[in-house]
Scaffold this motif. Structure first.
Motif, PDB file in Angstrom:
ATOM      1  N   LEU A  83       0.854  -1.197   0.000  1.00 28.30           N
ATOM      2  CA  LEU A  83       0.000   0.000   0.000  1.00 28.30           C
ATOM      3  C   LEU A  83       0.886   1.242   0.000  1.00 28.30           C
ATOM      4  O   LEU A  83       1.687   1.440   0.918  1.00 28.30           O
ATOM      5  N   ALA A  84       0.756   2.053  -1.018  1.00 28.44           N
ATOM      6  CA  ALA A  84       1.592   3.258  -1.110  1.00 28.44           C
ATOM      7  C   ALA A  84       0.884   4.335  -1.906  1.00 28.44           C
ATOM      8  O   ALA A  84       0.203   4.048  -2.892  1.00 28.44           O
ATOM      9  N   VAL A  85       1.067   5.562  -1.467  1.00 28.67           N
ATOM     10  CA  VAL A  85       0.511   6.724  -2.170  1.00 28.67           C
ATOM     11  C   VAL A  85       1.643   7.739  -2.339  1.00 28.67           C
ATOM     12  O   VAL A  85       2.379   8.019  -1.381  1.00 28.67           O
ATOM     13  N   ARG A  91      -2.780  12.291   2.155  1.00 26.52           N
ATOM     14  CA  ARG A  91      -3.747  13.031   2.968  1.00 26.52           C
ATOM     15  C   ARG A  91      -4.887  13.624   2.141  1.00 26.52           C
ATOM     16  O   ARG A  91      -5.410  14.686   2.431  1.00 26.52           O
ATOM     17  N   LYS A  92      -5.238  12.918   1.076  1.00 28.25           N
ATOM     18  CA  LYS A  92      -6.380  13.325   0.240  1.00 28.25           C
ATOM     19  C   LYS A  92      -7.397  12.193   0.149  1.00 28.25           C
ATOM     20  O   LYS A  92      -8.282  12.218  -0.701  1.00 28.25           O
ATOM     21  N   GLY A  93      -7.224  11.174   0.981  1.00 30.76           N
ATOM     22  CA  GLY A  93      -8.185  10.070   0.996  1.00 30.76           C
ATOM     23  C   GLY A  93      -7.869   8.924   0.047  1.00 30.76           C
ATOM     24  O   GLY A  93      -8.633   7.959  -0.038  1.00 30.76           O
ATOM     25  N   GLY A  95      -5.281   6.686   0.117  1.00 28.83           N
ATOM     26  CA  GLY A  95      -4.915   5.456   0.844  1.00 28.83           C
ATOM     27  C   GLY A  95      -6.147   4.782   1.436  1.00 28.83           C
ATOM     28  O   GLY A  95      -6.311   3.554   1.328  1.00 28.83           O
ATOM     29  N   SER A  96      -7.026   5.565   2.024  1.00 25.76           N
ATOM     30  CA  SER A  96      -8.247   5.001   2.611  1.00 25.76           C
ATOM     31  C   SER A  96      -9.109   4.359   1.530  1.00 25.76           C
ATOM     32  O   SER A  96      -9.679   3.287   1.735  1.00 25.76           O
ATOM     33  N   ARG A 120       2.035   2.206  10.169  1.00 22.03           N
ATOM     34  CA  ARG A 120       0.990   3.238  10.199  1.00 22.03           C
ATOM     35  C   ARG A 120      -0.235   2.755  10.990  1.00 22.03           C
ATOM     36  O   ARG A 120      -1.317   2.576  10.431  1.00 22.03           O
ATOM     37  N   ARG A 126      -8.061   3.980  12.324  1.00 25.21           N
ATOM     38  CA  ARG A 126      -9.097   4.892  11.871  1.00 25.21           C
ATOM     39  C   ARG A 126     -10.050   4.223  10.864  1.00 25.21           C
ATOM     40  O   ARG A 126     -11.206   4.592  10.738  1.00 25.21           O
TER      41      ARG A 126
HETATM   42  C1  LIG Z   1      -0.067   5.115   4.544  1.00 28.47           C
HETATM   43  C2  LIG Z   1      -0.472   5.783   3.247  1.00 28.47           C
HETATM   44  C3  LIG Z   1      -0.749   4.724   2.200  1.00 28.47           C
HETATM   45  C4  LIG Z   1      -1.730   6.614   3.488  1.00 28.47           C
HETATM   46  O1  LIG Z   1      -2.120   7.179   2.246  1.00 28.47           O
HETATM   47  P1  LIG Z   1      -2.967   8.535   2.180  1.00 28.47           P
HETATM   48  O2  LIG Z   1      -3.470   8.669   0.802  1.00 28.47           O
HETATM   49  O3  LIG Z   1      -2.200   9.655   2.739  1.00 28.47           O
HETATM   50  O4  LIG Z   1      -4.165   8.144   3.153  1.00 28.47           O
HETATM   51  P2  LIG Z   1      -5.453   9.023   3.468  1.00 28.47           P
HETATM   52  O5  LIG Z   1      -5.375  10.352   2.835  1.00 28.47           O
HETATM   53  O6  LIG Z   1      -6.628   8.176   3.149  1.00 28.47           O
HETATM   54  O7  LIG Z   1      -5.327   9.134   5.033  1.00 28.47           O
HETATM   55  C5  LIG Z   1      -4.137   9.653   5.611  1.00 28.47           C
HETATM   56  C6  LIG Z   1      -4.468  10.655   6.633  1.00 28.47           C
HETATM   57  O8  LIG Z   1      -4.970  11.785   5.997  1.00 28.47           O
HETATM   58  C7  LIG Z   1      -6.203  12.142   6.572  1.00 28.47           C
HETATM   59  N1  LIG Z   1      -6.992  12.625   5.461  1.00 28.47           N
HETATM   60  C8  LIG Z   1      -7.753  11.922   4.605  1.00 28.47           C
HETATM   61  N2  LIG Z   1      -8.337  12.726   3.719  1.00 28.47           N
HETATM   62  C9  LIG Z   1      -7.930  13.974   4.014  1.00 28.47           C
HETATM   63  C10 LIG Z   1      -8.170  15.227   3.458  1.00 28.47           C
HETATM   64  N3  LIG Z   1      -8.977  15.391   2.414  1.00 28.47           N
HETATM   65  N4  LIG Z   1      -7.526  16.296   3.996  1.00 28.47           N
HETATM   66  C11 LIG Z   1      -6.715  16.158   5.051  1.00 28.47           C
HETATM   67  N5  LIG Z   1      -6.445  14.968   5.643  1.00 28.47           N
HETATM   68  C12 LIG Z   1      -7.050  13.919   5.130  1.00 28.47           C
HETATM   69  C13 LIG Z   1      -6.767  10.890   7.148  1.00 28.47           C
HETATM   70  O9  LIG Z   1      -7.629  11.147   8.216  1.00 28.47           O
HETATM   71  C14 LIG Z   1      -5.523  10.178   7.586  1.00 28.47           C
HETATM   72  O10 LIG Z   1      -5.140  10.549   8.872  1.00 28.47           O
HETATM   73  P3  LIG Z   1      -4.360   9.467   9.784  1.00 28.47           P
HETATM   74  O11 LIG Z   1      -3.104   9.066   9.057  1.00 28.47           O
HETATM   75  O12 LIG Z   1      -4.100  10.248  11.026  1.00 28.47           O
HETATM   76  O13 LIG Z   1      -5.290   8.307   9.958  1.00 28.47           O
HETATM   77  C15 LIG Z   1       0.642   6.763   2.751  1.00 28.47           C
HETATM   78  O14 LIG Z   1       0.955   7.659   3.803  1.00 28.47           O
HETATM   79  C16 LIG Z   1       1.908   6.068   2.290  1.00 28.47           C
HETATM   80  O15 LIG Z   1       2.043   5.710   1.125  1.00 28.47           O
HETATM   81  N6  LIG Z   1       2.874   5.911   3.230  1.00 28.47           N
HETATM   82  C17 LIG Z   1       4.132   5.291   2.895  1.00 28.47           C
HETATM   83  C18 LIG Z   1       3.997   3.812   2.695  1.00 28.47           C
HETATM   84  C19 LIG Z   1       3.315   3.140   3.878  1.00 28.47           C
HETATM   85  O16 LIG Z   1       3.564   3.457   5.043  1.00 28.47           O
HETATM   86  N7  LIG Z   1       2.440   2.182   3.545  1.00 28.47           N
HETATM   87  C20 LIG Z   1       1.674   1.451   4.542  1.00 28.47           C
HETATM   88  C21 LIG Z   1       2.338   0.147   4.737  1.00 28.47           C
HETATM   89  S1  LIG Z   1       1.110  -1.069   5.089  1.00 28.47           S
END
Ligand SMILES: CC(C)(COP(=O)(O)OP(=O)(O)OC[C@H]1O[C@@H](n2cnc3c(N)ncnc32)[C@H](O)[C@@H]1OP(=O)(O)O)[C@@H](O)C(=O)NCCC(=O)NCCS
Length: 163
Positions: A83-85, A91-93, A95-96, A120, A126
């Motif tokens: 899982l990677a973004v 933080r734009k939703g 990953g979720s 994470r 969450r």
């Molecule tokens: C972990 C990962 C996949 C999350 O991806 P992401 O797209 O940032 O995820 P989301 O935007 O859905 O959520 C991330 C955070 O942003 C917040 N968020 C979601 N939409 C948002 C928005 N529109 N504005 C601001 N914050 C937001 C969420 O509440 C979440 O908060 P949390 O981390 O405290 O729970 C990304 O950070 C990543 O690639 N990390 C490196 C690789 C990694 O760690 N992978 C996981 C291994 S299993």
């Protein structure tokens, strides 16, 4: 709930199943994160072998900026992997949404539980995941671990969710 089959999405991105043309981008993204020690590196061969389990998030130009895989570990257990973004899309939703699609894929296959190994913890909590003792899952099911240099010194946390 996000359907993995759905082409279309909100927030300027789309989720879809991965295609062979996406392999280079998935490889680059996963290994960029791996270079930052956020996840394990993956060979291109490994991504190709499991391509059917991958979903990608793409921008309006169909450029891959997120990915994730739903690996089937056993008849009753799947794992969220790779899982990677991309940083500029975090933080734009995205990953979720990817986690939602991977859970839906496991449900579609009739698999009742999904797990992940991650740093994470809050992100997954969450999304409704609960922390689990790693030893609760038979080691032989952790394919990832067999290829990890940390193996016995694993510092990631296991989380699960009933689907
Ligand atoms: C972990 C990962 C996949 C999350 O991806 P992401 O797209 O940032 O995820 P989301 O935007 O859905 O959520 C991330 C955070 O942003 C917040 N968020 C979601 N939409 C948002 C928005 N529109 N504005 C601001 N914050 C937001 C969420 O509440 C979440 O908060 P949390 O981390 O405290 O729970 C990304 O950070 C990543 O690639 N990390 C490196 C690789 C990694 O760690 N992978 C996981 C291994 S299993």
């Amino acid at each position: 709930m996000i359907s993995p089959e759905a082409e279309g999405g909100s927030g300027g991105f789309t989720l879809r199943r991965a295609r062979s043309q996406d392999v280079d981008a998935i490889f680059a993204l996963v290994n960029l994160m791996a270079a930052g020690e956020l996840m394990l590196p993956r060979s291109k061969y490994r991504i190709v072998s499991a391509l059917a389990s991958y979903f990608v998030a793409v921008d309006p130009q169909d450029q891959v900026m997120g990915c994730g895989s739903c690996a089937v570990l056993w008849t009753d257990l799947a794992e969220i992997c790779a899982l990677a973004v991309r940083h500029d899309w975090q933080r734009k939703g995205v990953g979720s949404a990817l986690v939602g699609a991977l859970m839906e894929e496991a449900r579609r296959m009739g698999i009742p539980r999904i797990i992940t190994l991650t740093y994470r913890i809050d992100f997954f909590v969450r999304l409704g995941f609960s922390i689990e003792d790693k030893d609760a899952f038979p080691r032989k099911l952790w394919r990832e671990c067999l290829e990890c240099p940390k193996l016995e010194q694993c510092d990631e946390t296991a989380l699960y969710k009933d689907l």
